[in-house]
Write a protein that holds these residues in place. Structure first.
Motif, PDB file in Angstrom:
ATOM      1  N   GLU A   3      53.703  -3.252   5.605  1.00 51.55           N
ATOM      2  CA  GLU A   3      54.666  -3.201   6.713  1.00 51.55           C
ATOM      3  C   GLU A   3      54.387  -4.365   7.655  1.00 51.55           C
ATOM      4  O   GLU A   3      53.325  -4.991   7.599  1.00 51.55           O
ATOM      5  CB  GLU A   3      54.553  -1.877   7.480  1.00 51.55           C
ATOM      6  N   ASP A  43      54.173   2.907  22.676  1.00 54.51           N
ATOM      7  CA  ASP A  43      55.394   2.892  21.865  1.00 54.51           C
ATOM      8  C   ASP A  43      55.036   3.188  20.412  1.00 54.51           C
ATOM      9  O   ASP A  43      53.994   2.749  19.905  1.00 54.51           O
ATOM     10  CB  ASP A  43      56.076   1.530  21.970  1.00 54.51           C
ATOM     11  N   GLN A  44      55.887   3.932  19.730  1.00 59.21           N
ATOM     12  CA  GLN A  44      55.634   4.313  18.341  1.00 59.21           C
ATOM     13  C   GLN A  44      56.723   3.767  17.424  1.00 59.21           C
ATOM     14  O   GLN A  44      57.905   3.865  17.726  1.00 59.21           O
ATOM     15  CB  GLN A  44      55.584   5.831  18.185  1.00 59.21           C
ATOM     16  N   THR A  45      56.281   3.204  16.314  1.00 61.26           N
ATOM     17  CA  THR A  45      57.205   2.778  15.263  1.00 61.26           C
ATOM     18  C   THR A  45      56.778   3.459  13.973  1.00 61.26           C
ATOM     19  O   THR A  45      55.681   3.209  13.465  1.00 61.26           O
ATOM     20  CB  THR A  45      57.165   1.251  15.074  1.00 61.26           C
ATOM     21  N   THR A  46      57.637   4.331  13.458  1.00 61.88           N
ATOM     22  CA  THR A  46      57.331   5.053  12.223  1.00 61.88           C
ATOM     23  C   THR A  46      58.102   4.428  11.069  1.00 61.88           C
ATOM     24  O   THR A  46      59.321   4.286  11.132  1.00 61.88           O
ATOM     25  CB  THR A  46      57.681   6.543  12.344  1.00 61.88           C
ATOM     26  N   THR A  47      57.387   4.040  10.034  1.00 57.02           N
ATOM     27  CA  THR A  47      58.008   3.374   8.887  1.00 57.02           C
ATOM     28  C   THR A  47      58.291   4.396   7.784  1.00 57.02           C
ATOM     29  O   THR A  47      57.722   5.490   7.772  1.00 57.02           O
ATOM     30  CB  THR A  47      57.081   2.278   8.341  1.00 57.02           C
ATOM     31  N   GLU A  74      54.031 -12.109  14.930  1.00 52.96           N
ATOM     32  CA  GLU A  74      54.342 -11.142  13.882  1.00 52.96           C
ATOM     33  C   GLU A  74      53.094 -10.905  13.033  1.00 52.96           C
ATOM     34  O   GLU A  74      52.369 -11.842  12.698  1.00 52.96           O
ATOM     35  CB  GLU A  74      55.479 -11.628  12.990  1.00 52.96           C
ATOM     36  N   THR A  93      51.986   0.621  19.730  1.00 50.20           N
ATOM     37  CA  THR A  93      51.906  -0.647  20.449  1.00 50.20           C
ATOM     38  C   THR A  93      51.955  -0.400  21.947  1.00 50.20           C
ATOM     39  O   THR A  93      52.483   0.610  22.424  1.00 50.20           O
ATOM     40  CB  THR A  93      53.055  -1.589  20.049  1.00 50.20           C
ATOM     41  N   VAL A 107      52.489   4.889  11.043  1.00 47.16           N
ATOM     42  CA  VAL A 107      52.895   4.925  12.448  1.00 47.16           C
ATOM     43  C   VAL A 107      52.145   3.819  13.180  1.00 47.16           C
ATOM     44  O   VAL A 107      50.909   3.813  13.236  1.00 47.16           O
ATOM     45  CB  VAL A 107      52.588   6.286  13.089  1.00 47.16           C
ATOM     46  N   ILE A 129      55.184  -5.988  11.899  1.00 48.35           N
ATOM     47  CA  ILE A 129      55.604  -5.672  13.265  1.00 48.35           C
ATOM     48  C   ILE A 129      55.585  -6.951  14.092  1.00 48.35           C
ATOM     49  O   ILE A 129      54.753  -7.837  13.881  1.00 48.35           O
ATOM     50  CB  ILE A 129      54.689  -4.598  13.897  1.00 48.35           C
TER      51      ILE A 129
END
Length: 644
Positions: free
Chosen positions: A134, A51-55, A120, A63, A60, A136
């Motif tokens: 950042e 899974d990708q989370t781009t801020t 977290e 997870t 990037v 997550i």
């Protein structure tokens, strides 16, 4: 496979490294040949999708689709359009049950949760002109007793050696272990030992994620685990010194005034010339010499390495021996890819194998296991000269194999670390004792070394001039055993009794002392200080050489415990101590050492462990459930090649 760093650190004057670790010794009586690695590990039937989370900052975060208790896991940070190697990282846990985080300064945060729940993490990234933070959140679910665990997810520079390890506990141990590539580039992987895959990270054009999947059977149930490797793109190698990829390192103290100089001057693939003293002087040349000055010179691949080194200085150096000796180095480099430890005059730094510094299992997990292929010289000789450190008739070296995943105490760590530091720092103080620091003129340490060496001013030069060794036979044999010279027929026909006749009446503390005058001085200092500070004595013997030598199969012709206390060695050892640490008063120190104890001729090396009848003999006890016999250690096996 990647060569040991010590083989490539050969400068214009031909200096090579020496050092060692309890986890990296080999039997110097036999050649060790790297295995042939088949081309291309097979790809898995299905590849892993993270899974990708781009801020908004361009960070990037990758997870896994699910996280389970008891199974090693990771969160991976990459930078959109940028290489992570140009940035610093700092992870913090904000919520959830407390985790042991030993890669907090890496773009790959590796951890193993012991409790389910919500977690977290906060990540701060710093570049030359950027800084952002950042966070997550993750949910970790309950795991299974039959799940496989593979350690450890991490970052590696392209061209660097890589190792992973599958947990193989005594209960619920996996069987039918197999590997495949679940994502990323093709890999040539050595799976000779399926529980420990080894390979070299391929070259990449940009930071690239590689995923390997292990499959196995536990209690009849199939199980899999993915392990993640972030391969970082690096500058082209331009150094003739470090001509193979080295790990990403950083200054242990973020506020060190030498933060920008450490890596560039002592551990860089771009190092082309020795740095001037004006840029990175010896620690002892500083205006204020204290432990903080030492810590400002520590360069690490993992934060825990610096923390443990600081702990040693603060708590395990009561007489300030190591703090004093460290004044004669420019830096302390501790990295997961250094094996074995060594001192190098071109940079003036000491390089430490973290195998001698770990305390927690999670720390040991992060140390690379790439094999140390050391040359096995002297195979045609008919004798062996084993050694060991002992106290109260017990081995003092830590011998728990890597397959047994456990913590260790500082007391278990210190004997190997102390002997290593005394030896390698003896080299640094041989070349640049504190008495000459004010007179060094540079422009580099190498220039000062050459001047001092040409004038025979080194401690080891003076030792040889005043108290030379006498056995030419042993010196000639050392050329065979430690430098690869071809044995002549006379040498091939020497028996153990012949060697005893050459060695025992002479004034060397160990066979390795005949390899070079530098090693002669270092061996005297190491053994004397180990006996003086720790009451740990070194055993040395001459034995026969059966086809498959073990401690139980070799027969002692001659041997001594605590040879450094032999009157024949007193003047030599006292001289070296007085030149390196005059505050100790070498003559008084050496006279206070225990008299040597003769070994029993005809008995095995193992049977000669119990030389003091008042203490029951036992091999190094590891834990109530684990019994491991220490390996046979042979003279010089902590060293790749002697310091010239």
């Amino acid at each position: 496979m990647k060569r040991s760093l010590s083989y490539i650190l050969i400068g214009a004057i031909g200096l090579t490294a020496c050092g060692g670790s309890s986890d990296s010794s080999t039997d110097s009586s036999s050649d060790i040949t790297p295995p042939v690695i088949p081309d291309g590990l097979a790809r898995c039937d299905t590849e892993t999708q993270l899974d990708q989370t781009t801020t908004p900052s361009g960070l990037v975060l990758l997870t896994e689709s699910n996280y389970k208790v008891g199974q090693p896991a990771a969160v991976i940070a990459t930078l959109k359009g940028n290489n992570v190697t140009d940035h610093g990282f700092n992870w913090k846990q904000l919520s959830g049950p407390s985790l042991i985080l030993k890669s907090s300064k890496s773009p790959v945060l590796a951890f193993t949760a012991n409790s389910p729940g919500n977690y977290e993490f906060e990540l701060t990234v710093n570049g030359e002109q950027t800084s952002f933070t950042e966070s997550i959140e993750l949910t970790i679910e309950a795991g299974s007793a039959d799940q496989i665990a593979t350690r450890v997810d991490h970052q590696v520079t392209e061209g660097n050696s890589v190792s992973f390890r599958v947990d193989t506990p005594e209960t619920n141990s996996p069987s039918q272990i197999s590997w495949c590539v679940a994502g990323g580039p093709a890999l040539n992987v050595d799976i000779t030992g399926p529980e420990k895959p080894l390979f070299t990270a391929p070259n990449v054009d940009e930071d690239t994620l590689s995923i390997l999947r292990v499959s196995a059977v536990i209690n009849g149930q199939p199980t899999t685990d993915d392990v993640h490797l972030l391969i970082t793109n690096e500058q082209a190698i331009s150094s003739s010194y470090f001509d193979e990829s080295v790990a990403k390192t950083f200054a242990y103290k973020a506020d060190s005034p030498y933060k920008k100089d450490l890596q560039a001057c002592v551990y860089s693939n771009q190092l082309q010339d020795a740095c001037p003293i004006s840029r990175l002087p010896l620690i002892g040349q500083e205006a204020n010499i204290d432990k903080q000055a030492i810590l400002d010179r520590v360069l690490v691949s993992h934060q825990w390495m610096g923390e443990n080194f600081e702990y040693v200085l603060e708590n395990l150096d009561p007489n300030s021996d190591f703090a004093t000796l460290l004044q004669s180095v420019t830096a302390v480099v501790i990295s997961y890819d250094i094996r074995p430890s060594f001192y190098w005059v071109v940079t003036g730094a000491i390089y430490l194998d973290p195998n001698d510094l770990w305390l927690l299992a999670e720390e040991r997990d992060s140390i690379n296991e790439a094999p140390d292929y050391r040359s096995g010289f002297g195979n045609e000789l008919n004798f062996l000269m084993p050694w060991r450190y002992v106290k109260n008739n017990n081995y003092t070296s830590y011998v728990v194999p890597r397959s047994v995943r456990t913590n260790r105490t500082a007391q278990e760590m210190m004997p190997d670390l102390a002997s290593l530091l005394y030896h390698e720092l003896a080299h640094a103080n041989d070349f640049f004792p504190r008495s000459v620091h004010l007179g060094l003129s540079g422009p580099t340490l190498l220039d000062d070394y050459l001047r001092r060496s040409d004038q025979k001013q080194l401690v080891s030069d003076q030792l040889t001039a005043f108290y030379p060794l006498n056995s030419q036979e042993m010196a000639n044999l050392a050329e065979v055993s430690f430098k690869g010279a071809t044995a002549n027929e006379t040498q091939k026909n020497y028996t153990a009794a012949d060697i005893s006749g050459f060695f025992s009446p002479d004034r060397a503390s160990d066979y390795y002392a005949y390899s070079t005058r530098r090693e002669d001085a270092a061996m005297l200092f190491e053994e004397a200080l180990m006996s003086h500070r720790y009451s740990i004595q070194r055993d040395v013997a001459v034995t026969d050489r059966p086809e498959n030598p073990t401690g139980s199969s070799i027969s002692v012709d001659w041997g001594q415990r605590g040879r450094i206390g032999d009157p024949k060695l007193e003047s030599r050892a006292a001289f070296v101590i007085d030149q390196i640490m005059p505050e100790l008063n070498g003559a008084t120190l050496v006279r206070s050492l225990p008299d040597p104890i003769a070994m029993k001729q005809g008995q095995s090396w193992s049977d000669n462990l119990a030389l003091s009848p008042s203490v029951k003999s036992q091999l190094n006890p590891i834990s109530p459930s684990v019994t491991v016999s220490p390996e046979l250690r042979l003279s010089g096996d902590r060293h790749v090649k002697p310091v010239e």
